[in-house]
Design an enzyme around this catalytic site. Structure first.
Site, PDB file in Angstrom:
ATOM      1  N   GLY A  85      -5.596   7.512   7.336  1.00  0.00           N
ATOM      2  CA  GLY A  85      -5.169   8.158   6.101  1.00  0.00           C
ATOM      3  C   GLY A  85      -6.365   8.804   5.453  1.00  0.00           C
ATOM      4  O   GLY A  85      -7.458   8.856   6.055  1.00  0.00           O
ATOM      5  N   GLY A  86      -6.175   9.275   4.238  1.00  0.00           N
ATOM      6  CA  GLY A  86      -7.246   9.938   3.525  1.00  0.00           C
ATOM      7  C   GLY A  86      -8.458   9.038   3.351  1.00  0.00           C
ATOM      8  O   GLY A  86      -9.590   9.501   3.289  1.00  0.00           O
ATOM      9  N   LYS A 115      -9.086  -2.294   7.628  1.00  0.00           N
ATOM     10  CA  LYS A 115      -9.094  -0.983   6.984  1.00  0.00           C
ATOM     11  C   LYS A 115     -10.537  -0.631   6.658  1.00  0.00           C
ATOM     12  O   LYS A 115     -11.198  -1.330   5.891  1.00  0.00           O
ATOM     13  CB  LYS A 115      -8.242  -1.048   5.708  1.00  0.00           C
ATOM     14  CG  LYS A 115      -8.130   0.265   4.976  1.00  0.00           C
ATOM     15  CD  LYS A 115      -6.896   0.264   4.089  1.00  0.00           C
ATOM     16  CE  LYS A 115      -7.281   0.339   2.629  1.00  0.00           C
ATOM     17  NZ  LYS A 115      -6.119   0.349   1.731  1.00  0.00           N
ATOM     18  N   ASP A 144       2.440   2.260  -6.501  1.00  0.00           N
ATOM     19  CA  ASP A 144       2.490   3.088  -5.292  1.00  0.00           C
ATOM     20  C   ASP A 144       3.502   2.514  -4.299  1.00  0.00           C
ATOM     21  O   ASP A 144       3.211   2.374  -3.110  1.00  0.00           O
ATOM     22  CB  ASP A 144       1.086   3.142  -4.670  1.00  0.00           C
ATOM     23  CG  ASP A 144       0.893   4.350  -3.759  1.00  0.00           C
ATOM     24  OD1 ASP A 144       1.756   5.259  -3.791  1.00  0.00           O
ATOM     25  OD2 ASP A 144      -0.104   4.373  -3.013  1.00  0.00           O
TER      26      ASP A 144
END
Ligand SMILES: *[C@@H]1O[C@H](CO)[C@@H](O)[C@H](O)[C@H]1NC(C)=O
Ligand SMILES: *[C@@H]1O[C@H](CO)[C@@H](O)[C@H](O)[C@H]1NC(C)=O
Ligand SMILES: *[C@@H]1O[C@H](CO)[C@@H](O)[C@H](O)[C@H]1NC(C)=O
Ligand SMILES: *[C@@H]1O[C@H](CO)[C@@H](O)[C@H](O)[C@H]1NC(C)=O
Ligand SMILES: *[C@@H]1O[C@H](CO)[C@@H](O)[C@H](O)[C@H]1NC(C)=O
Ligand SMILES: *[C@@H]1O[C@H](CO)[C@@H](O)[C@H](O)[C@H]1NC(C)=O
Ligand SMILES: *[C@@H]1O[C@H](CO)[C@@H](O)[C@H](O)[C@H]1NC(C)=O
Ligand SMILES: *[C@@H]1O[C@H](CO)[C@@H](O)[C@H](O)[C@H]1NC(C)=O
Ligand SMILES: *[C@@H]1O[C@H](CO)[C@@H](O)[C@H](O)[C@H]1NC(C)=O
Ligand SMILES: *[C@@H]1O[C@H](CO)[C@@H](O)[C@H](O)[C@H]1NC(C)=O
Ligand SMILES: *[C@@H]1O[C@H](CO)[C@@H](O)[C@H](O)[C@H]1NC(C)=O
Length: 663
Positions: A521-522, A541, A637
């Protein structure tokens, strides 16, 4: 059992817009209907007691010319004129009778072989128990210390240069006789041959032979049931080419369970007292109704195995609950651990969570019997394989260690561990047992676009309301259990959130190799990795320093997650903040992200029941965030890319980088 103290606080419920409530009532009603049927289907409260009836069941009293009856009232055929013996049996072997009158069938008579000799059993295809009975004494002037022989069955060498006398002499406590139990598979149209072959200048003997069939898939479970290979990042498969020898079968914390009280296969379950280390443990016993399930059918083990246990009692943080078993060096061993919660105190997930060590290696973190089984009185078993080696190559025997300790990392309500039954098998050297590397599955971005998900969210919030109403009623009787800060008396900070070194992260991911990437992802990449010598699979991550998700989000996520423990919130394992690297380590979720099961994927379509269960789970997770902490946590989110699914399709809320504390 040590109860870990936690704050008692009444959760404040989130305020909801009344408009939203009325528009969503229909969906919550629908969900109510469906959820009732789901629960009813999940647990069969009245599973019938169905002991197994063997299709093949042969008892051969070797050396006897008449049919006999043993102490358990089982009738044995004499082998002299048996259909299983060769017709020239009296010319190719001899028989002997023990002079001791106390000796029982089948030990009273024996058959003695001075050359190769085969019994042939025409049995159905499938796995069989072969039990060999030996009473090693001098027969007819023959010195028993000279008896060495091999035993083969079809393609398997079951015993090699075996001395029943030496085996019995080495046993503690001392015994006079022994039973060797093996499991072999008989192929279609194959005859089960059992061949005795005396070593040079020696002779073979046997007192009795028992052949009993067993259900397919009881122990030899094939390629559909990978077994973790402890301390190696590999899976083990036990297939039709494997032969097993039973070494230990224990009713942990209980008494001997006789062969006639087994589930139809005449297995003997011994007490575990001889194997516990330093007499630790506490053995609660309670006659709860045992509810078998499809994954743990009634023949797995008798009910009485599950109603007795060994737990840690009041000393649980001081020691490991430990057993030791002498085994031969240089073989693979299969351990089957039987569990069942029977204690009044433990009825919910995350109340008793523990670590299982096999030979001092972590075999399982977060062992939670209620999570595995679904409730009190529901049995479950777990298999593990380990290679027992001796680095010095000097010892032919050594101890196999099994130990358990509370897993405080997951903040359980009690600091305790439990075991109900245990079976240990030695795997045949020649067996065609396959090892596979864990395949790294690939799946698209973990953080994708926010597109879609509208209808799912409607259902989620419909449930939220439904659950919220129910909760109000429940609060009178139950205290909130999810939010469990540990009492200050225990210093456990390193257990709650581990700090990893960059080296550990590199070794977990093969130096961040692209083949370990499971999402991107970003912020950077997500890797699947293995820590604790491969015992634990994690999602790693790794923040890209140039990403716009920076130090602040990194800290927020760790701070939030380290305080949260809930079935429906992804678990933080730890983090790494070395050399400007920012890495977060989570529990790995086998089915990864929800979105990939909903749109634009070639994965099988999720059934509606499962979708609803995922909704319920996600809402429970949100409800927990909103109500159970000191301060409300607003996730900010919520989307299908931030809902992960574990191996049982349980929904877990993830990604707290944007979350905020409420009032
Ligand atoms: C022993 O029992 C078998 C059946 O189990 C029978 O066929 C056989 O005739 C019996 N033999 C004797 C000597 O009674
Ligand atoms: C066993 O040996 C004897 C004498 O050697 C012989 O008469 C008899 O036929 C043999 N029996 C069988 C079953 O082979
Ligand atoms: C061997 O078996 C026969 C019957 O088949 C019996 O007459 C004889 O006594 C047995 N021998 C011994 C040593 O038990
Ligand atoms: C067994 O036989 C051997 C040799 O005949 C003898 O030395 C030994 O004492 C016997 N053992 C027993 C227990 O009778
Ligand atoms: C079993 O033994 C019989 C007779 O000894 C033989 O014909 C057969 O091939 C053997 N079967 C196996 C699977 O070894
Ligand atoms: C069998 O074991 C005995 C005792 O350990 C040993 O003396 C003998 O040489 C062995 N025989 C074979 C064939 O390995
Ligand atoms: C073992 O072989 C049988 C046929 O003989 C087959 O039905 C069964 O599925 C096989 N089991 C495993 C675990 O491979
Ligand atoms: C079998 O179990 C029952 C009930 O648990 C017990 O009363 C009986 O003694 C057991 N039988 C044997 C042979 O141990
Ligand atoms: C453990 O402690 C509790 C309270 O301190 C006590 O009631 C219980 O009997 C103890 N249990 C054991 C097995 O010692
Ligand atoms: C496991 O640890 C114990 C001490 O706790 C030690 O005595 C034993 O040798 C170890 N076992 C193995 C297989 O390393
Ligand atoms: C329990 O056993 C594990 C593995 O051998 C060991 O690392 C740990 O220190 C032990 N814990 C206690 C309290 O003895």
């Amino acid at each position: 059992m040590i109860k870990i103290s936690h704050h008692h606080q009444t959760p404040s419920l989130p305020k909801l817009n009344p408009m939203l409530i009325s528009t969503l009532q229909l969906s919550s009603f629908l969900c109510l209907l469906l959820s009732t049927t789901i629960t009813a289907a999940a647990v069969d409260d009245n599973s019938p007691w169905l002991p197994y009836t063997p299709t093949d069941y042969i008892l051969l009293d070797c050396g006897s010319s008449s049919n006999t009856t043993d102490a358990s009232l089982r009738s044995w055929d004499g082998d002299v004129r048996s259909q299983f013996s060769p017709s020239n049996i009296e010319n190719t072997s001899s028989n002997a009778t023990s002079s001791k009158s106390v000796i029982q069938v089948p030990y009273k008579t024996s058959r003695i072989f001075h050359s190769q000799f085969t019994y042939s059993f025409p049995v159905s295809a499938g796995p069989k128990f072969i039990r060999l009975y030996f009473y090693p004494v001098n027969y007819s002037e023959l010195d028993i210390t000279n008896s060495f022989f091999s035993l083969t069955s079809n393609d398997y060498t079951l015993l090699n240069n075996f001395s029943a006398f030496l085996t019995v002499s080495a046993m503690k406590p001392a015994v006079a006789s022994l039973i060797k139990e093996f499991i072999v598979n008989v192929r279609d149209n194959q005859i089960l041959n059992i061949t005795f072959c005396p070593s040079p200048n020696s002779y073979a003997f046997v007192n009795g032979i028992e052949v009993v069939s067993m259900p397919e898939n009881l122990y030899i479970r094939g390629n559909d049931h990978p077994i973790p290979l402890v301390s190696e990042n590999q899976r083990f498969y036990i297939d039709n080419n494997s032969a097993l020898e039973t070494l230990y079968r224990l009713n942990v914390g209980g008494n001997e369970v006789s062969i006639t009280n087994d589930t139809g296969m005449f297995r003997l379950w011994s007490p575990d007292d001889d194997y516990t280390y330093e007499d630790y443990g506490f053995t609660p016993h309670r006659d709860v109704a045992i509810r078998y399930r499809q994954e743990t059918p009634p023949y797995t083990a008798p009910k009485i195995i599950y109603t007795t246990t060994r737990t840690m009692g009041n000393d649980s943080l001081r020691y490991n609950l430990t057993w030791r078993f002498p085994v031969d060096t240089g073989f693979y061993y299969l351990l089957r651990l039987h569990f069942c919660e029977i204690q009044l105190e433990v009825t919910l997930e995350n109340q008793r969570v523990f670590i299982i060590y096999i030979n001092n290696q972590t075999a399982e973190r977060r062992a939670d019997v209620i999570y595995w089984s679904g409730g009190t009185g529901i049995p479950v078993f777990k298999d593990y394989v380990i290679m027992v080696t001796d680095p010095d190559g000097r010892r032919s025997k050594q101890d196999l260690w099994l130990a358990m300790y509370p897993d405080l990392h997951f903040r359980p309500e009690y600091a305790d561990a439990i075991l109900n039954g245990l079976e240990i098998f030695k795997l045949s050297e020649t067996a065609g047992v396959k090892k596979h590397n864990n395949k790294t599955s690939s799946f698209p971005a973990i953080i994708g676009s926010v597109a879609g998900g509208g209808s799912i969210l409607v259902l989620i919030f419909g449930f939220w309301i439904f659950r919220r109403r129910r909760r109000v009623k429940d609060l009178g009787s139950k205290k909130p259990k999810s939010w469990i800060p540990l009492s200050s008396g225990l210093s456990l900070s390193s257990d709650l959130c581990r700090r990893f070194s960059l080296e550990e992260m590199k070794s977990a991911t093969c130096n961040f190799d692209d083949s370990f990437v499971i999402g991107a992802g970003g912020f950077g990449n997500v890797y699947k990795g293995h820590i604790d010598n491969g015992a634990t699979t994690v999602a790693i991550k790794r923040l890209n320093p140039s990403s716009n998700q920076g130090v602040h989000e990194f800290q927020t996520e760790i701070e939030m997650l380290s305080k949260l423990r809930h079935l429906h919130v992804v678990s933080l394992i730890g983090y790494c903040h070395d050399n400007c690297e920012m890495i977060i380590v989570y529990d790995y979720m086998v089915h990864e992200i929800l979105r990939d099961h909903l749109y634009k994927s070639n994965k099988p379509c999720l059934p509606w029941k499962q979708r609803l269960q995922i909704c319920i789970g996600a809402v429970k997770g949100l409800h927990y965030l909103h109500t159970s902490a000191n301060r409300t946590i607003i996730h900010h989110d919520v989307k299908s890319t931030n809902i992960l699914l574990d191996e049982k399709w349980v929904a877990k809320i993830s990604d707290f980088g944007l979350s905020k504390l409420g009032p």
